[in-house]
Each structure stands twice: as C-alpha cells, then as structure tokens.
Scaffold this active site. Structure first.
Site, short mmCIF file in Angstrom:
data_model
loop_
_atom_site.label_atom_id
_atom_site.label_comp_id
_atom_site.label_asym_id
_atom_site.label_seq_id
_atom_site.Cartn_x
_atom_site.Cartn_y
_atom_site.Cartn_z
N SER A 191 0.82 -1.22 0.00
CA SER A 191 0.00 0.00 0.00
C SER A 191 0.86 1.27 0.00
O SER A 191 0.58 2.21 -0.74
CB SER A 191 -0.99 0.00 1.17
OG SER A 191 -0.45 -0.60 2.29
N HIS A 249 7.83 -8.01 -6.16
CA HIS A 249 8.48 -9.33 -6.30
C HIS A 249 7.50 -10.36 -6.88
O HIS A 249 7.86 -11.51 -7.05
CB HIS A 249 9.11 -9.78 -4.98
CG HIS A 249 8.13 -10.11 -3.89
ND1 HIS A 249 8.42 -10.96 -2.85
CD2 HIS A 249 6.87 -9.69 -3.66
CE1 HIS A 249 7.39 -11.05 -2.03
NE2 HIS A 249 6.44 -10.29 -2.50
N ARG A 250 6.29 -9.91 -7.18
CA ARG A 250 5.31 -10.83 -7.79
C ARG A 250 4.97 -10.34 -9.21
O ARG A 250 4.51 -9.21 -9.38
CB ARG A 250 4.05 -10.91 -6.93
CG ARG A 250 4.30 -11.69 -5.64
CD ARG A 250 3.05 -12.07 -4.91
NE ARG A 250 2.39 -10.93 -4.30
CZ ARG A 250 1.23 -10.47 -4.68
NH1 ARG A 250 0.59 -11.00 -5.71
NH2 ARG A 250 0.69 -9.45 -4.05
N TYR A 295 -3.88 -4.09 -2.40
CA TYR A 295 -3.37 -3.13 -1.41
C TYR A 295 -4.07 -1.78 -1.44
O TYR A 295 -4.11 -1.09 -0.41
CB TYR A 295 -1.85 -2.97 -1.60
CG TYR A 295 -1.11 -4.21 -1.15
CD1 TYR A 295 -1.01 -4.51 0.21
CD2 TYR A 295 -0.57 -5.12 -2.05
CE1 TYR A 295 -0.37 -5.64 0.66
CE2 TYR A 295 0.07 -6.27 -1.62
CZ TYR A 295 0.17 -6.53 -0.27
OH TYR A 295 0.80 -7.66 0.18
N GLY A 353 6.30 9.91 8.86
CA GLY A 353 5.35 10.87 9.43
C GLY A 353 3.94 10.33 9.35
O GLY A 353 3.72 9.21 8.88
N SER A 406 0.92 9.40 7.84
CA SER A 406 0.61 9.35 6.41
C SER A 406 0.03 8.00 6.01
O SER A 406 0.75 7.14 5.51
CB SER A 406 1.90 9.59 5.62
OG SER A 406 2.92 8.71 6.09
N LYS A 459 6.01 4.10 17.51
CA LYS A 459 4.58 4.44 17.61
C LYS A 459 3.70 3.24 17.29
O LYS A 459 2.56 3.14 17.74
CB LYS A 459 4.25 5.65 16.74
CG LYS A 459 4.52 5.52 15.24
CD LYS A 459 3.41 4.88 14.44
CE LYS A 459 3.76 4.66 12.99
NZ LYS A 459 2.75 3.91 12.24
N THR A 513 -1.75 6.89 14.19
CA THR A 513 -1.77 5.42 14.21
C THR A 513 -2.64 4.89 15.36
O THR A 513 -3.24 3.82 15.24
CB THR A 513 -0.34 4.85 14.28
OG1 THR A 513 0.49 5.59 13.40
CG2 THR A 513 -0.29 3.40 13.87
N ARG A 542 -3.18 -0.56 10.52
CA ARG A 542 -3.14 -2.01 10.68
C ARG A 542 -2.71 -2.38 12.10
O ARG A 542 -3.14 -3.38 12.65
CB ARG A 542 -2.18 -2.66 9.67
CG ARG A 542 -2.65 -2.71 8.24
CD ARG A 542 -2.33 -1.51 7.43
NE ARG A 542 -1.03 -0.94 7.57
CZ ARG A 542 -0.02 -1.14 6.69
NH1 ARG A 542 -0.21 -1.91 5.65
NH2 ARG A 542 1.13 -0.55 6.86
#
Ligand SMILES: NC(=O)C1=CN([C@@H]2O[C@H](COP(=O)(O)OP(=O)(O)OC[C@H]3O[C@@H](n4cnc5c(N)ncnc54)[C@H](OP(=O)(O)O)[C@@H]3O)[C@@H](O)[C@H]2O)C=CC1
Ligand SMILES: O=C(CO)COP(=O)(O)O
Length: 337
Positions: A11, A32-33, A49, A137, A139, A192, A249, A256
């Site tokens: 992503s 890599h794919r 993604y 940062g 983002s 973080k 975050t 995530r």
C-alpha cells in the site's frame, strides 16, 4: 524530472509511486510478484493493497529487480522491515552507479536492534550510495491516494539530501518538512506502532477515550525516554514523526497496528490476527526489538513491556492493564529531569 524506482508494491510503495508519477517523475515500481506488476501495467490498479484506486497510466511496474535497479537515480525502499536486508542484498547485485537511497519503512530489527538506515548502511556498498534519507510521518496510504492533505518529514544528517527528497515528493496535497535527526525520526516511526497496538487492545476492551489518551501520552513519554537515550533530539518526538504519527496510528481506522490490537483486545489470538490482516503489522516485531532496547539501555518502558508480555508470554490483556495501573507512584515529568 527524476528517474525513480520504488522497491515494494504494497500500500505505501504504490501510494508513493503515485505521488512521484503525479509530480512528473519517471517512476518505476518493483514488485516481487509478476502478476502484481502485470496488474499495475495492464489495469493500472493494485486491488489487494489499494482497492478501487485508479493508478496513473504513466506509472509502470516490473518484477525484474535488475531493470528496477538500472532505472533509478533515486531508489525508494518500501518493503516491510523484515524484508529490507534481503531486498537491499538483491539491489546490491546490480548497483553499479551512485544513487540516492530513500526508505519509508517503520521498524527496528529484533536481536540486531538495528534501525532501517543502519541495515541499509550495512548491506549497501558506500561507494554506490550518495546518502540515505528516511521519509516518515503521519501518512496513511489510503488518504494520500485520495489527495487528502498530508504532512511528512524527510530526514538525513546531510540536510542537502533531505532537501532533494523534499523537492521530489512535495506537492499541493503532500507537504514535506526536513530534519537532520535520523535517529529520532526512525525511532519515532518504529515505536509508535507498539503504542498503536496497545491503543487497539484498549479499544478492543472498550476502555474508552481516557485510557487511549493515557496510552498516547505515556506512550510518547517512554518513546522519548528511550529515543533520547539512543541519541535522538527530544524535540523530534514532539514533531510529525513522533507525536504526529503516534496520534494518527492510535486513532485512525486505517491503521493495521491499531486494528490488530483491537482484535487482540476482543480476545483473538496473535496468529489468528496476523492471518486475518493480510498486510504487514510492523508493531509486533518492533515490540520485541523495543523490549530488548529497553533492557539494553536500562530505560523504563512499562507499556512496551506489558505489550511484550501480552504478545509473547500469553498474558491476558486485562491483567496487563491492571498491572500498569498498579505500578508504584511516579512523577509525571521524570524523563525530562
Ligand atoms: N501503509 C501505510 O500507510 C504506510 C506504511 N508505512 C511503512 O511502509 C512499509 C511497507 O508497508 P506497506 O506498504 O504498508 O505494507 P503492505 O503490507 O501493504 O505491503 C508490503 C509489500 O511488500 C512486499 N514484500 C514483502 N516481503 C517482501 C520481500 N521479501 N521482497 C519483496 N517484497 C516483499 C509485499 O509483497 P506480498 O504481496 O507478496 O506480500 C507487499 O507488496 C512498512 O514498514 C510500513 O510501516 C509507512 C507509512 C505509511
Ligand atoms: O505508519 C503509518 C501511518 O503513518 C501506517 O500505520 P499502520 O502500519 O498501523 O497502518
């Protein structure tokens, strides 16, 4: 116009490649794919993604690392921390000219306790590296690709190199500051994620906003305490790559790390959570590294320690919170004394 290669088509790599293409740079993204490189070239999408996002037609992709390395005068590393060493090794096989390196990954390698720029310095021959700049940062990729206003920091001990990367990425929705404190910027970005996992757990337990504010604030205290001990500038931790990234975050629906913590707080097991995510949750490995760093530098990091016990020693999250609340009485501003 610069020739830029982005290494990693998850992503963040894809979102940054989009920014660079929109800024008029000749941008090649390496996956890599092969199927993913084909999807970007033929359909101009990266559905896994960045679902429902149309990528610029001028953005091209390859799965051939040799062509990827040959293309770029600037190489942007955008793979998860655990893949940095391996990808840098592959890059080194084909690098025969001096390039400016940028990395955007947020982690610390467990056991070696290296920051990303240290891993890159160790793996890449200094004769082919002009400088290493970290871009970090608050983002989230999902918002950058919608052109929502975003601020970020380019850091390098050599300010001129940080400014080159500022010029490369900066546009009307992506505002880039510079900093020379690489240690502080890298540590803020990595640590973080540990606190965001804890904030997700707290939300999963329905502990509410007071608890989350406590985790963010006391989390920043322990990040800064370790970061200053390791040589970071205290002011960096109050900036975009410290406080800024910690806020986004711990509070964003896109994170995530927060999501993984949330599932843990609701009672899921770590293996199950990671299987469910399908994207990198950097905070898990970084928790191990941060716990080891706290011991190495003899710095008190109670939230990190509690999270380490939950993730790796099977401690019940509720018991971990209970123990945090029963610690000995403290002054609030100990880390500045
Ligand atoms: N997403 C975001 O908004 C932001 C992320 N970051 C940081 O950027 C870094 C990358 O994260 P992000 O793009 O989000 O991660 P994702 O999980 O979205 O994507 C990771 C990408 O790296 C690829 N990859 C994994 N291992 C390797 C390997 N050994 N060799 C080559 N490619 C590999 C994956 O391929 P595959 O599909 O095969 O698994 C995938 O394309 C992380 O450190 C993250 O903290 C920083 C700021 C914002
Ligand atoms: O670093 C990020 C935003 O600045 C992305 O965080 P997550 O990895 O938790 O999604």
């Amino acid at each position: 116009m610069k020739k830029v290669t982005v290494l990693g088509a998850g992503s963040w790599g894809t979102a940054l490649a989009m920014v660079l293409t929109e800024n008029g740079h000749d941008t090649l993204i390496w996956s890599h794919r092969e199927d993913q490189a084909n999807e970007i070239n033929e359909r101009h999408t990266n559905e896994k993604y960045l679902p429902n996002i149309q990528l610029p037609e001028k953005l091209t992709a390859t799965s051939d690392i040799k062509s990827a390395v040959e293309h770029g005068e600037i190489l942007v590393f955008a793979v998860p921390t655990k893949a940095i060493r391996e990808v840098a090794g592959q890059v080194m096989n084909y690098l025969d000219k001096k390039v400016l390196i940028v990395h955007v990954s947020k982690g610390i390698e467990p056991d070696t306790l290296k920051r990303i720029s240290e891993i890159l310095e160790e793996t890449l021959d200094p004769r082919v590296v002009e400088d290493i700049v970290v871009l970090s940062g608050p983002s989230h990729a999902e918002e950058v690709v919608l052109h929502h206003p975003t601020t970020i920091t380019a850091a390098c001990a050599n300010l001129r190199s940080a400014e080159k990367i500022q010029d490369l990425f900066m546009n009307h929705y992506f505002r880039v500051y510079t900093n020379t404190d690489v240690i502080g910027v890298e540590l803020g970005g990595a640590l973080k994620n540990v606190i965001a996992l804890a904030a997700g757990i707290s939300d999963g337990l329905n502990y509410g906003d007071n608890a989350k504010a406590a985790l963010i604030t006391r989390g920043l205290a322990e990040i800064a305490r370790l970061g200053v001990r390791m040589g970071g500038n205290p002011f960096t931790f109050a900036g975009l790559t410290g406080m800024g990234d910690l806020i986004v975050t711990c509070t964003s629906v896109h994170s995530r790390n927060w999501k993984a913590g949330n599932m843990l707080g609701k009672g899921m097991k770590l293996d199950e959570v990671l299987e469910n995510m399908g994207m990198v949750v950097e905070g898990v490995r970084t928790t191990k590294a941060a716990y080891q760093l706290a011991q190495k530098y003899d710095v008190s990091m109670p939230i990190t320690t509690a999270l380490y016990q939950v993730l790796f020693e099977n401690k019940d999250p509720k018991d971990a919170v209970d123990e945090l609340m029963h610690r000995l009485k403290k002054r609030e501003i100990d880390y500045l004394q």
